[in-house]
Design a protein around this motif. Sequence first.
Motif, mmCIF file in Angstrom:
data_model
loop_
_atom_site.group_PDB
_atom_site.id
_atom_site.type_symbol
_atom_site.label_atom_id
_atom_site.label_comp_id
_atom_site.label_asym_id
_atom_site.label_seq_id
_atom_site.Cartn_x
_atom_site.Cartn_y
_atom_site.Cartn_z
ATOM 1 N N PHE A 20 0.872 -1.188 0.000
ATOM 2 C CA PHE A 20 0.000 0.000 0.000
ATOM 3 C C PHE A 20 0.905 1.233 0.000
ATOM 4 O O PHE A 20 1.692 1.431 0.922
ATOM 5 C CB PHE A 20 -0.882 -0.015 1.252
ATOM 6 N N GLY A 21 0.795 2.025 -1.054
ATOM 7 C CA GLY A 21 1.685 3.183 -1.198
ATOM 8 C C GLY A 21 1.426 4.260 -0.154
ATOM 9 O O GLY A 21 0.289 4.671 0.049
ATOM 10 N N ILE A 22 2.512 4.703 0.489
ATOM 11 C CA ILE A 22 2.389 5.832 1.420
ATOM 12 C C ILE A 22 3.201 7.021 0.897
ATOM 13 O O ILE A 22 3.317 8.035 1.554
ATOM 14 C CB ILE A 22 2.839 5.452 2.856
ATOM 15 N N SER A 23 3.774 6.892 -0.291
ATOM 16 C CA SER A 23 4.608 7.880 -0.987
ATOM 17 C C SER A 23 5.868 8.192 -0.196
ATOM 18 O O SER A 23 6.083 7.678 0.900
ATOM 19 C CB SER A 23 3.827 9.146 -1.349
ATOM 20 N N ASP A 24 6.684 9.052 -0.757
ATOM 21 C CA ASP A 24 7.958 9.362 -0.102
ATOM 22 C C ASP A 24 8.148 10.869 -0.010
ATOM 23 O O ASP A 24 9.203 11.405 -0.306
ATOM 24 C CB ASP A 24 9.119 8.704 -0.858
ATOM 25 N N THR A 25 7.102 11.562 0.385
ATOM 26 C CA THR A 25 7.145 13.024 0.442
ATOM 27 C C THR A 25 7.687 13.525 1.782
ATOM 28 O O THR A 25 7.031 14.274 2.484
ATOM 29 C CB THR A 25 5.740 13.617 0.192
ATOM 30 N N PHE A 26 8.890 13.060 2.122
ATOM 31 C CA PHE A 26 9.530 13.525 3.352
ATOM 32 C C PHE A 26 10.892 14.093 2.990
ATOM 33 O O PHE A 26 11.465 13.746 1.961
ATOM 34 C CB PHE A 26 9.683 12.387 4.363
ATOM 35 N N SER A 27 11.412 14.980 3.825
ATOM 36 C CA SER A 27 12.725 15.548 3.537
ATOM 37 C C SER A 27 13.819 14.596 4.002
ATOM 38 O O SER A 27 13.596 13.731 4.847
ATOM 39 C CB SER A 27 12.863 16.922 4.194
ATOM 40 N N LYS A 28 14.979 14.776 3.430
ATOM 41 C CA LYS A 28 16.130 13.906 3.689
ATOM 42 C C LYS A 28 16.346 13.717 5.194
ATOM 43 O O LYS A 28 16.311 14.662 5.954
ATOM 44 C CB LYS A 28 17.360 14.531 3.032
ATOM 45 N N GLY A 29 16.524 12.445 5.591
ATOM 46 C CA GLY A 29 16.780 12.158 6.998
ATOM 47 C C GLY A 29 15.536 12.088 7.860
ATOM 48 O O GLY A 29 15.610 11.865 9.060
ATOM 49 N N LYS A 30 14.369 12.274 7.241
ATOM 50 C CA LYS A 30 13.113 12.314 8.012
ATOM 51 C C LYS A 30 12.237 11.085 7.779
ATOM 52 O O LYS A 30 11.056 11.089 8.103
ATOM 53 C CB LYS A 30 12.308 13.583 7.659
ATOM 54 N N GLN A 31 12.817 10.040 7.180
ATOM 55 C CA GLN A 31 12.022 8.860 6.818
ATOM 56 C C GLN A 31 11.296 8.236 8.013
ATOM 57 O O GLN A 31 10.112 7.949 7.942
ATOM 58 C CB GLN A 31 12.913 7.817 6.137
ATOM 59 N N ILE A 32 12.011 8.041 9.128
ATOM 60 C CA ILE A 32 11.401 7.404 10.301
ATOM 61 C C ILE A 32 10.229 8.245 10.812
ATOM 62 O O ILE A 32 9.145 7.727 11.083
ATOM 63 C CB ILE A 32 12.445 7.216 11.442
ATOM 64 N N ASP A 33 10.456 9.561 10.915
ATOM 65 C CA ASP A 33 9.386 10.464 11.388
ATOM 66 C C ASP A 33 8.177 10.384 10.467
ATOM 67 O O ASP A 33 7.034 10.399 10.913
ATOM 68 C CB ASP A 33 9.868 11.928 11.413
ATOM 69 N N TYR A 34 8.450 10.290 9.168
ATOM 70 C CA TYR A 34 7.367 10.246 8.179
ATOM 71 C C TYR A 34 6.573 8.940 8.288
ATOM 72 O O TYR A 34 5.349 8.933 8.374
ATOM 73 C CB TYR A 34 7.954 10.388 6.769
ATOM 74 N N VAL A 35 7.290 7.821 8.298
ATOM 75 C CA VAL A 35 6.652 6.510 8.344
ATOM 76 C C VAL A 35 5.849 6.337 9.638
ATOM 77 O O VAL A 35 4.746 5.804 9.639
ATOM 78 C CB VAL A 35 7.723 5.396 8.208
ATOM 79 N N LEU A 36 6.415 6.821 10.743
ATOM 80 C CA LEU A 36 5.731 6.716 12.028
ATOM 81 C C LEU A 36 4.856 7.936 12.308
ATOM 82 O O LEU A 36 4.306 8.085 13.394
ATOM 83 C CB LEU A 36 6.746 6.517 13.167
ATOM 84 N N GLY A 37 4.731 8.796 11.295
ATOM 85 C CA GLY A 37 3.869 9.976 11.422
ATOM 86 C C GLY A 37 2.423 9.615 11.085
ATOM 87 O O GLY A 37 2.152 8.585 10.472
ATOM 88 N N GLU A 38 1.501 10.491 11.494
ATOM 89 C CA GLU A 38 0.075 10.251 11.233
ATOM 90 C C GLU A 38 -0.286 10.765 9.841
ATOM 91 O O GLU A 38 0.400 11.613 9.274
ATOM 92 C CB GLU A 38 -0.761 10.931 12.314
ATOM 93 N N TRP A 39 -1.382 10.230 9.309
ATOM 94 C CA TRP A 39 -1.870 10.648 7.993
ATOM 95 C C TRP A 39 -2.221 12.138 8.031
ATOM 96 O O TRP A 39 -2.761 12.615 9.016
ATOM 97 C CB TRP A 39 -3.117 9.849 7.619
ATOM 98 N N CYS A 40 -1.957 12.841 6.940
ATOM 99 C CA CYS A 40 -2.348 14.255 6.875
ATOM 100 C C CYS A 40 -3.834 14.335 6.484
ATOM 101 O O CYS A 40 -4.441 13.331 6.091
ATOM 102 C CB CYS A 40 -1.476 15.010 5.878
ATOM 103 N N ASP A 41 -4.408 15.522 6.587
ATOM 104 C CA ASP A 41 -5.846 15.703 6.324
ATOM 105 C C ASP A 41 -6.230 15.241 4.928
ATOM 106 O O ASP A 41 -7.248 14.582 4.744
ATOM 107 C CB ASP A 41 -6.248 17.178 6.503
#
Length: 188
Positions: free
Chosen positions: A132-153
């Motif tokens: 299931f695609g969650i895309s990769d719209t995070f800035s460099k070095g922020k992958q963990i925060d993004y993956v463990l982040g909540e869905w945006c509106d």
Amino acid sequence: MKKFLIVGLGNIGEKYANTRHNIGFKVLDHLASEENLTFETQKLGDIATYKLKGRTFILLKPSTYMNLSGKAVQYWLTKEKIPLENLLVITDDLNLPFGSIRVKTKGSDGGHNGLKDIQATLNTTKYNRFRFGISDTFSKGKQIDYVLGEWCDEENKILPERLSKSIELVKSFGLAGVTNTMNTFNGK
């Protein structure tokens, strides 16, 4: 009666409930709520059983945390005597655009720790996975925060339709087989 093990990958605990990494849990929770199923805590995970047209789907949300998912998968495959080709692992994928869904019968772990552990435990890369695609719209070095982040509106608005589509895919896997499911759903 044909049996299938449908594994939704995620991390247990309230703080992970709405994170991108928990899409596997979210898909199974959506199926359970649509079909009035209840998950019960059992060995190495929460289990619900779903019957459809002579098929039994064992839904598993491992309680081992993502990095040890293989142990739960192997235990339930063995306990329920389910052949490897009837396993479907639902996981998030950074390499796919948000909401896109893709089924594959084999492949690398793509850097995903849950898949890495399943592959090591089962000793094969040949098992069905639903990415299931969650895309990769995070800035460099922020992958963990993004993956463990909540869905945006914006993602939250689209999610219900994507979850419904995901449930159709899971049912199709059991009823029509993996090849037909890939032809019907991949890239949709």
